[in-house]
Design a protein around this motif. Structure first.
Motif, PDB file in Angstrom:
ATOM      1  N   MET A 147      57.766  40.894  39.053  1.00  0.00           N
ATOM      2  CA  MET A 147      56.495  41.242  38.723  1.00  0.00           C
ATOM      3  C   MET A 147      55.595  40.677  39.193  1.00  0.00           C
ATOM      4  N   SER A 148      55.040  41.184  39.934  1.00  0.00           N
ATOM      5  CA  SER A 148      53.976  40.652  41.400  1.00  0.00           C
ATOM      6  C   SER A 148      53.004  40.407  40.218  1.00  0.00           C
ATOM      7  N   GLN A 149      51.875  39.169  40.820  1.00  0.00           N
ATOM      8  CA  GLN A 149      50.969  39.124  39.683  1.00  0.00           C
ATOM      9  C   GLN A 149      49.400  39.470  40.831  1.00  0.00           C
ATOM     10  N   ILE A 150      48.665  39.281  39.913  1.00  0.00           N
ATOM     11  CA  ILE A 150      46.915  39.975  40.515  1.00  0.00           C
ATOM     12  C   ILE A 150      46.552  39.103  39.829  1.00  0.00           C
ATOM     13  N   ILE A 152      44.800  35.446  36.410  1.00  0.00           N
ATOM     14  CA  ILE A 152      45.601  36.295  36.922  1.00  0.00           C
ATOM     15  C   ILE A 152      46.476  36.731  35.722  1.00  0.00           C
ATOM     16  N   ARG A 153      46.891  38.039  36.315  1.00  0.00           N
ATOM     17  CA  ARG A 153      47.881  38.873  35.489  1.00  0.00           C
ATOM     18  C   ARG A 153      48.848  39.200  36.193  1.00  0.00           C
ATOM     19  N   ASN A 154      50.329  40.028  35.065  1.00  0.00           N
ATOM     20  CA  ASN A 154      51.010  40.665  35.236  1.00  0.00           C
ATOM     21  C   ASN A 154      50.508  42.298  36.415  1.00  0.00           C
ATOM     22  N   ASP A 155      51.122  42.235  37.156  1.00  0.00           N
ATOM     23  CA  ASP A 155      50.654  43.685  37.906  1.00  0.00           C
ATOM     24  C   ASP A 155      52.130  44.727  37.914  1.00  0.00           C
ATOM     25  N   GLY A 212      35.755  53.148  39.581  1.00  0.00           N
ATOM     26  CA  GLY A 212      37.154  52.626  38.454  1.00  0.00           C
ATOM     27  C   GLY A 212      37.872  50.951  39.118  1.00  0.00           C
ATOM     28  N   GLU A 213      38.992  50.651  38.856  1.00  0.00           N
ATOM     29  CA  GLU A 213      39.248  49.420  39.633  1.00  0.00           C
ATOM     30  C   GLU A 213      39.571  49.775  41.219  1.00  0.00           C
ATOM     31  N   LEU A 214      39.046  48.423  41.947  1.00  0.00           N
ATOM     32  CA  LEU A 214      38.676  48.709  43.362  1.00  0.00           C
ATOM     33  C   LEU A 214      39.682  47.092  43.633  1.00  0.00           C
ATOM     34  N   ARG A 215      40.352  47.464  44.390  1.00  0.00           N
ATOM     35  CA  ARG A 215      41.197  46.430  44.261  1.00  0.00           C
ATOM     36  C   ARG A 215      42.260  45.512  45.828  1.00  0.00           C
ATOM     37  N   ALA A 216      41.770  44.751  46.395  1.00  0.00           N
ATOM     38  CA  ALA A 216      41.801  43.812  47.106  1.00  0.00           C
ATOM     39  C   ALA A 216      43.619  43.588  47.602  1.00  0.00           C
ATOM     40  N   ILE A 217      44.274  44.108  48.927  1.00  0.00           N
ATOM     41  CA  ILE A 217      45.683  43.848  48.819  1.00  0.00           C
ATOM     42  C   ILE A 217      46.124  43.452  50.523  1.00  0.00           C
ATOM     43  N   GLY A 218      46.794  43.300  50.601  1.00  0.00           N
ATOM     44  CA  GLY A 218      47.313  42.877  51.996  1.00  0.00           C
ATOM     45  C   GLY A 218      47.321  40.864  52.457  1.00  0.00           C
ATOM     46  N   PRO A 266      47.136  38.602  46.742  1.00  0.00           N
ATOM     47  CA  PRO A 266      47.240  38.319  47.225  1.00  0.00           C
ATOM     48  C   PRO A 266      49.069  38.953  47.428  1.00  0.00           C
ATOM     49  N   ARG A 267      49.896  37.872  48.776  1.00  0.00           N
ATOM     50  CA  ARG A 267      50.885  38.505  48.963  1.00  0.00           C
ATOM     51  C   ARG A 267      51.769  37.831  48.332  1.00  0.00           C
ATOM     52  N   GLU A 268      52.610  38.276  47.602  1.00  0.00           N
ATOM     53  CA  GLU A 268      53.549  37.593  46.713  1.00  0.00           C
ATOM     54  C   GLU A 268      54.386  36.982  47.362  1.00  0.00           C
ATOM     55  N   GLY A 269      53.927  36.076  45.676  1.00  0.00           N
ATOM     56  CA  GLY A 269      54.197  34.189  46.181  1.00  0.00           C
ATOM     57  C   GLY A 269      53.330  33.385  47.532  1.00  0.00           C
TER      58      GLY A 269
END
Length: 185
Positions: free
Chosen positions: A1-4, A10-13, A109-115, A135-138
């Motif tokens: 599970m990725s983290q956000i 910091i939480r599990n996504d 609502g939830e506004l998320r930055a990805i990539g 952030p990118r996983e890892g």
């Protein structure tokens, strides 16, 4: 599970991001079960089929920096999560998208930055209205993320108005004695 990073923690996504392969068609691609963030093109092509999932809180949409928000405005209330993709860290259009969603369109609502979300940009993304950073996983350890999240206290003098509700800018917090505070006469 990725983290956000959501609201500073910091939480599990529990969401997965659907990215189309080169040959995929937005109108026919199968959207997996569960919590999914789909590209805007998939939402537009399959909206009648996906609207129920959005209403149930299990479907979000991700946008690119070039998205025309006026065409999406009527759908904002139906979307529990909107993500903005940063394909590379030098593409700053996502900051404008986030600011417009929060200020002009009133998206709550939830506004998320990805990539390509870099820890050096966390503060600025939050100030533009992002509630979640992915952030990118890892890419970063928990310690690196923790250090980056502590940074806002050190950068309190950054002259940027915060979108998330604060109307006090760094300029308003400066002394009114012409900047002579602490200088010897």
């Amino acid at each position: 599970m990725s983290q956000i990073i959501k609201n500073g923690r910091i939480r599990n996504d529990r969401w997965q991001i659907l990215r189309l392969a080169e040959n995929d068609d937005a109108a026919t691609v199968k959207v997996p079960a569960g919590r999914v963030i789909v590209p805007l093109g998939v939402w537009q092509a399959q909206r009648p089929h996906l609207a129920g999932r959005a209403g149930a809180g299990t479907l979000g949409v991700w946008l690119t920096g070039g998205t025309d928000l006026a065409g999406l405005a009527e759908n904002l209330a139906a979307l529990p999560l909107i993500a903005v993709d940063f394909p590379e860290f030098t593409d700053g259009r996502g900051y404008s998208i986030a600011t417009q969603l929060r200020t002009r369109y009133g998206y709550a609502g939830e506004l998320r930055a990805i990539g390509d979300v870099l820890r050096d940009q966390f503060l600025f993304m939050i100030r533009c209205g992002f509630s979640t950073l992915q952030p990118r996983e890892g890419r970063y350890s928990r310690a690196q993320i923790g250090a980056a999240l502590a940074r806002p206290a050190r950068l309190a003098g950054v002259p940027t108005r915060q979108v998330e509700g604060s109307s006090a800018t760094a300029f308003r917090r400066r002394p009114t004695d012409g900047g002579r505070e602490g200088q010897s006469a």
